[in-house]
Design an enzyme around this catalytic site. Structure first.
Site, PDB file in Angstrom:
ATOM      1  N   CYS A  41       0.834  -1.212   0.000  1.00  0.00           N
ATOM      2  CA  CYS A  41       0.000   0.000   0.000  1.00  0.00           C
ATOM      3  C   CYS A  41       0.865   1.256   0.000  1.00  0.00           C
ATOM      4  O   CYS A  41       0.720   2.134  -0.850  1.00  0.00           O
ATOM      5  CB  CYS A  41      -0.930  -0.026   1.211  1.00  0.00           C
ATOM      6  N   LEU A 186      -7.205   0.396 -15.081  1.00  0.00           N
ATOM      7  CA  LEU A 186      -7.982   1.622 -15.333  1.00  0.00           C
ATOM      8  C   LEU A 186      -7.363   2.840 -14.644  1.00  0.00           C
ATOM      9  O   LEU A 186      -7.307   3.924 -15.230  1.00  0.00           O
ATOM     10  CB  LEU A 186      -9.435   1.437 -14.879  1.00  0.00           C
ATOM     11  N   HIS A 444     -26.888  22.099   2.073  1.00  0.00           N
ATOM     12  CA  HIS A 444     -27.012  22.436   0.654  1.00  0.00           C
ATOM     13  C   HIS A 444     -25.794  23.249   0.226  1.00  0.00           C
ATOM     14  O   HIS A 444     -25.363  24.125   0.983  1.00  0.00           O
ATOM     15  CB  HIS A 444     -28.293  23.258   0.434  1.00  0.00           C
TER      16      HIS A 444
HETATM   17  C1  LIG Z   1      -0.961  -0.348  -7.687  1.00  0.00           C
HETATM   18  C2  LIG Z   1      -1.837  -0.699  -6.507  1.00  0.00           C
HETATM   19  C3  LIG Z   1      -2.764   0.216  -6.050  1.00  0.00           C
HETATM   20  C4  LIG Z   1      -3.579  -0.087  -4.952  1.00  0.00           C
HETATM   21  N1  LIG Z   1      -4.501   0.830  -4.550  1.00  0.00           N
HETATM   22  C5  LIG Z   1      -5.315   0.524  -3.518  1.00  0.00           C
HETATM   23  C6  LIG Z   1      -6.279   1.467  -3.048  1.00  0.00           C
HETATM   24  O1  LIG Z   1      -6.404   2.572  -3.582  1.00  0.00           O
HETATM   25  N2  LIG Z   1      -7.046   1.131  -1.992  1.00  0.00           N
HETATM   26  C7  LIG Z   1      -6.930  -0.090  -1.377  1.00  0.00           C
HETATM   27  O2  LIG Z   1      -7.652  -0.338  -0.404  1.00  0.00           O
HETATM   28  N3  LIG Z   1      -6.031  -0.997  -1.788  1.00  0.00           N
HETATM   29  C8  LIG Z   1      -5.224  -0.723  -2.844  1.00  0.00           C
HETATM   30  N4  LIG Z   1      -4.295  -1.638  -3.253  1.00  0.00           N
HETATM   31  C9  LIG Z   1      -4.228  -2.934  -2.549  1.00  0.00           C
HETATM   32  C10 LIG Z   1      -3.431  -2.796  -1.236  1.00  0.00           C
HETATM   33  O3  LIG Z   1      -2.166  -2.239  -1.517  1.00  0.00           O
HETATM   34  C11 LIG Z   1      -3.277  -4.156  -0.591  1.00  0.00           C
HETATM   35  O4  LIG Z   1      -4.561  -4.726  -0.413  1.00  0.00           O
HETATM   36  C12 LIG Z   1      -2.611  -4.046   0.773  1.00  0.00           C
HETATM   37  O5  LIG Z   1      -1.356  -3.451   0.665  1.00  0.00           O
HETATM   38  C13 LIG Z   1      -2.479  -5.436   1.368  1.00  0.00           C
HETATM   39  O6  LIG Z   1      -1.781  -5.366   2.565  1.00  0.00           O
HETATM   40  P1  LIG Z   1      -1.148  -6.670   3.215  1.00  0.00           P
HETATM   41  O7  LIG Z   1      -0.830  -6.286   4.603  1.00  0.00           O
HETATM   42  O8  LIG Z   1      -1.997  -7.832   2.991  1.00  0.00           O
HETATM   43  O9  LIG Z   1       0.186  -6.978   2.392  1.00  0.00           O
HETATM   44  P2  LIG Z   1       1.337  -6.085   1.773  1.00  0.00           P
HETATM   45  O10 LIG Z   1       1.045  -4.637   1.915  1.00  0.00           O
HETATM   46  O11 LIG Z   1       1.591  -6.616   0.413  1.00  0.00           O
HETATM   47  O12 LIG Z   1       2.594  -6.387   2.715  1.00  0.00           O
HETATM   48  C14 LIG Z   1       3.282  -7.600   2.708  1.00  0.00           C
HETATM   49  C15 LIG Z   1       4.697  -7.351   3.195  1.00  0.00           C
HETATM   50  O13 LIG Z   1       5.316  -8.601   3.467  1.00  0.00           O
HETATM   51  C16 LIG Z   1       6.667  -8.556   3.053  1.00  0.00           C
HETATM   52  N5  LIG Z   1       7.106  -9.939   2.830  1.00  0.00           N
HETATM   53  C17 LIG Z   1       6.663 -10.822   1.916  1.00  0.00           C
HETATM   54  N6  LIG Z   1       7.272 -12.014   2.049  1.00  0.00           N
HETATM   55  C18 LIG Z   1       8.125 -11.880   3.090  1.00  0.00           C
HETATM   56  C19 LIG Z   1       9.055 -12.759   3.708  1.00  0.00           C
HETATM   57  N7  LIG Z   1       9.216 -14.011   3.295  1.00  0.00           N
HETATM   58  N8  LIG Z   1       9.795 -12.290   4.736  1.00  0.00           N
HETATM   59  C20 LIG Z   1       9.662 -11.010   5.180  1.00  0.00           C
HETATM   60  N9  LIG Z   1       8.792 -10.136   4.624  1.00  0.00           N
HETATM   61  C21 LIG Z   1       8.041 -10.564   3.606  1.00  0.00           C
HETATM   62  C22 LIG Z   1       6.611  -7.711   1.783  1.00  0.00           C
HETATM   63  O14 LIG Z   1       7.878  -7.157   1.488  1.00  0.00           O
HETATM   64  C23 LIG Z   1       5.584  -6.653   2.168  1.00  0.00           C
HETATM   65  O15 LIG Z   1       6.192  -5.530   2.733  1.00  0.00           O
HETATM   66  C24 LIG Z   1      -3.456  -1.353  -4.317  1.00  0.00           C
HETATM   67  C25 LIG Z   1      -2.506  -2.276  -4.767  1.00  0.00           C
HETATM   68  C26 LIG Z   1      -1.700  -1.957  -5.846  1.00  0.00           C
HETATM   69  C27 LIG Z   1      -0.677  -2.949  -6.309  1.00  0.00           C
END
Ligand SMILES: Cc1cc2nc3c(=O)[nH]c(=O)nc-3n(C[C@H](O)[C@H](O)[C@H](O)COP(=O)(O)OP(=O)(O)OC[C@H]3O[C@@H](n4cnc5c(N)ncnc54)[C@H](O)[C@@H]3O)c2cc1C
Ligand SMILES: NC(=O)c1ccc[n+]([C@@H]2O[C@H](COP(=O)([O-])OP(=O)(O)OC[C@H]3O[C@@H](n4cnc5c(N)ncnc54)[C@H](O)[C@@H]3O)[C@@H](O)[C@H]2O)c1
Length: 462
Positions: A41, A186, A444
């Protein structure tokens, strides 16, 4: 070997607040991150894209300024400056988050790649060199996803961007061809069109935005096509070749074989889970056929004491859902509650301009389920604020249970569509029915005021 009460793998939108909360509660906690604090994110997703989309909106507004009686004789796009601003915002968020973690008592932040070597044992290849073995009583996996790239002959040889690598490209692609027409396709497509690229979006599904109602999808398609973005559905790329500076894509489009020539390719065809390097078998954590971690509604994996949260569970891939997963876990672990993911509302917003704010059921889903519903619809062209502001693109739509009068689904395409949707999300949560919304006093001329008129349409014969 080091032992902790809790270890969190991944500093994403679930892992970071969870690590802080557990440590603040007195648990000896470690957070392991292989790249940057903040995860997708902050570093590659919401933050950089929404920052750059803001620049694209300025470019669009300036280009159209005469419409509001403001003559702008000339303007220039400075893509390196746009990317510099984006990088500064990302660093601000990332550094703030890292400092917050480093200041938290009982919390150790470890930079390195983690994988399981036993049920409650993790090996970390440290970023600074060397390795570490860690054991923990409770383990939380928040390792997220990464871009999924289709297996198309020639694509790897020719080269392509994904949603991460394109963020630092300071040249403007003359003709960007995008594979995939959902959120990433998009949002980037409109952004680059507004920066000045020619944009072609190729989608292999028959229906554009297939998750949405057809009238909502048609509205989005219309405003994108008005900006001369070409969208081809039912189109599959079969082969990619390079001819000097041009990239040639052989495509099968609605049964016809044809060629498309572009300068650059952006792959926006979905994400895949970062489970392949975690050696989850060693921990007894099961994954599904696509590699996502199997969890129950309390986010427990198949291995006792190991939990998973965020995108890696295969749930809706949004920051607010990863964050809500953390809320569920801390309710259950620290407050002995019984929180679950069951029946939670999943709002989302597509950050095109205008936005698409969505929550709850679509009309299509309601009809498929045989529900007795009424559908309220109002074009933005009938909204006072939209007319005054000079942007009447879009519509408001609400699906209402005909027996209880409760709102059960919302789509708002329009300026601040996500914010207007959130007003109705609150009504859904608070069980405020459509009759109350019809007569509620809004200031409004806010967009929210149009909700009176939206629900007044239900008084007319359906
Ligand atoms: C271009 C783009 C735009 C987006 N825009 C939006 C938006 O506007 N609104 C919205 O709600 N969502 C948006 N999203 C989705 C959102 O970014 C994700 O849903 C969110 O970041 C998921 O969070 P998470 O905690 O699941 O994982 P992540 O944020 O992916 O974090 C996972 C972390 O784990 C680490 N990791 C992985 N494997 C290992 C390992 N083996 N050892 C140590 N560390 C590790 C990675 O480096 C990473 O830092 C977007 C995604 C993208 C790609
Ligand atoms: N505003 C937001 O909340 C936001 C913004 C960006 C990303 N995200 C999240 O990031 C995730 C990834 O987004 P995304 O748009 O890459 O993925 P997605 O899975 O949402 O959409 C991928 C699209 O590509 C199409 N596709 C797949 N293979 C293809 C191929 N070979 N050729 C042509 N089209 C193909 C699919 O039919 C689909 O329409 C999403 O799940 C979303 O939740 C959210």
């Amino acid at each position: 070997m080091k032992h902790f009460d809790a270890v969190i793998i991944g500093s994403g939108q679930g892992g970071t607040p969870l690590a802080k909360k557990l440590a603040q509660a007195g648990w000896k906690t470690a957070l392991i991150e292989r790249r940057f604090i903040g995860g997708t994110c902050v570093n590659d997703g919401c933050t950089p894209t929404k920052t750059m989309i803001a620049s694209a909106k300025v470019a669009y507004t300036v280009a159209q300024a005469a419409k509001w009686g403001v003559e702008v004789p000339e303007y220039h796009l400075n893509l390196p400056a746009i990317i510099h601003r984006k990088t500064e915002v990302v660093h601000f968020f990332r550094n703030g988050s890292q400092q917050g973690l480093e200041k938290t008592p009982n919390l150790t932040v470890i930079f390195g790649e983690a994988y399981f070597t036993g049920n409650k044992q993790i090996h970390v290849n440290l970023k600074e060199g060397g390795s570490l073995i860690i054991t923990a009583d409770q383990i939380f996996i928040d390792a997220g996803t990464r871009p999924k790239v289709p297996d198309i002959p020639g694509l790897a040889e020719v080269g392509y961007f994904d949603s991460t690598t394109i963020l630092d490209f300071t040249e403007l692609p003359p003709h960007l061809v995008i594979l995939g027409s959902n959120y990433i396709g998009l949002e980037f497509g409109q952004m680059y069109r507004r920066f000045g690229s020619q944009v072609t979006i190729l989608e292999h599904n028959e229906q554009f935005l297939k998750r949405e109602d057809e009238d909502v999808a048609a509205e989005v398609r219309q405003f994108l096509e008005k900006e001369e973005i070409q969208i081809l559905t039912q189109t599959e790329v079969t082969c990619v070749t390079r001819h000097k500076k041009d990239i040639q894509l052989s495509v099968s489009s609605k049964g016809q074989v044809t060629e498309i020539t572009g300068s650059h390719i952006l792959v926006a065809t979905g994400r895949k889970p970062n489970t392949d390097t975690l050696n989850l078998e060693a921990a007894g954590v099961e994954v599904d056929s696509k590699g996502y971690i199997v969890v129950n509604e309390k986010l427990e994996t198949t291995a006792p004491g190991i939990y998973a949260l965020g995108d890696i569970t295969g749930g809706p891939k949004f920051t607010h859902i990863a964050y809500n997963d953390y809320v569920i876990l801390y309710h259950n672990l620290l407050e002995q509650q019984n929180s679950t993911t069951k029946n939670r509302l999943v709002p989302y917003c597509l950050f095109t301009d205008p936005q698409v704010g969505r929550v709850g059921i679509t009309e299509k889903e309601a009809r498929q389920q045989g529900l007795n519903v009424k559908v309220a619809k109002l074009p933005m062209a009938s909204v006072a604020r939209a007319i005054e502001t000079g942007d009447t693109r879009g519509l408001l739509k609400a699906v209402v249970d005909a027996e209880t009068n409760q709102i059960i689904g919302v789509a708002v395409v329009g300026q601040e569509g996500g914010e207007i949707m959130s007003v109705l999300q609150m009504a859904m949560l608070g069980k405020i029915d459509y009759k109350q919304m019809k007569e509620m006093v809004f200031a409004h001329p806010l967009y929210a005021e149009s909700l009176n008129n939206l629900f007044l349409t239900l008084d007319k014969p359906q």
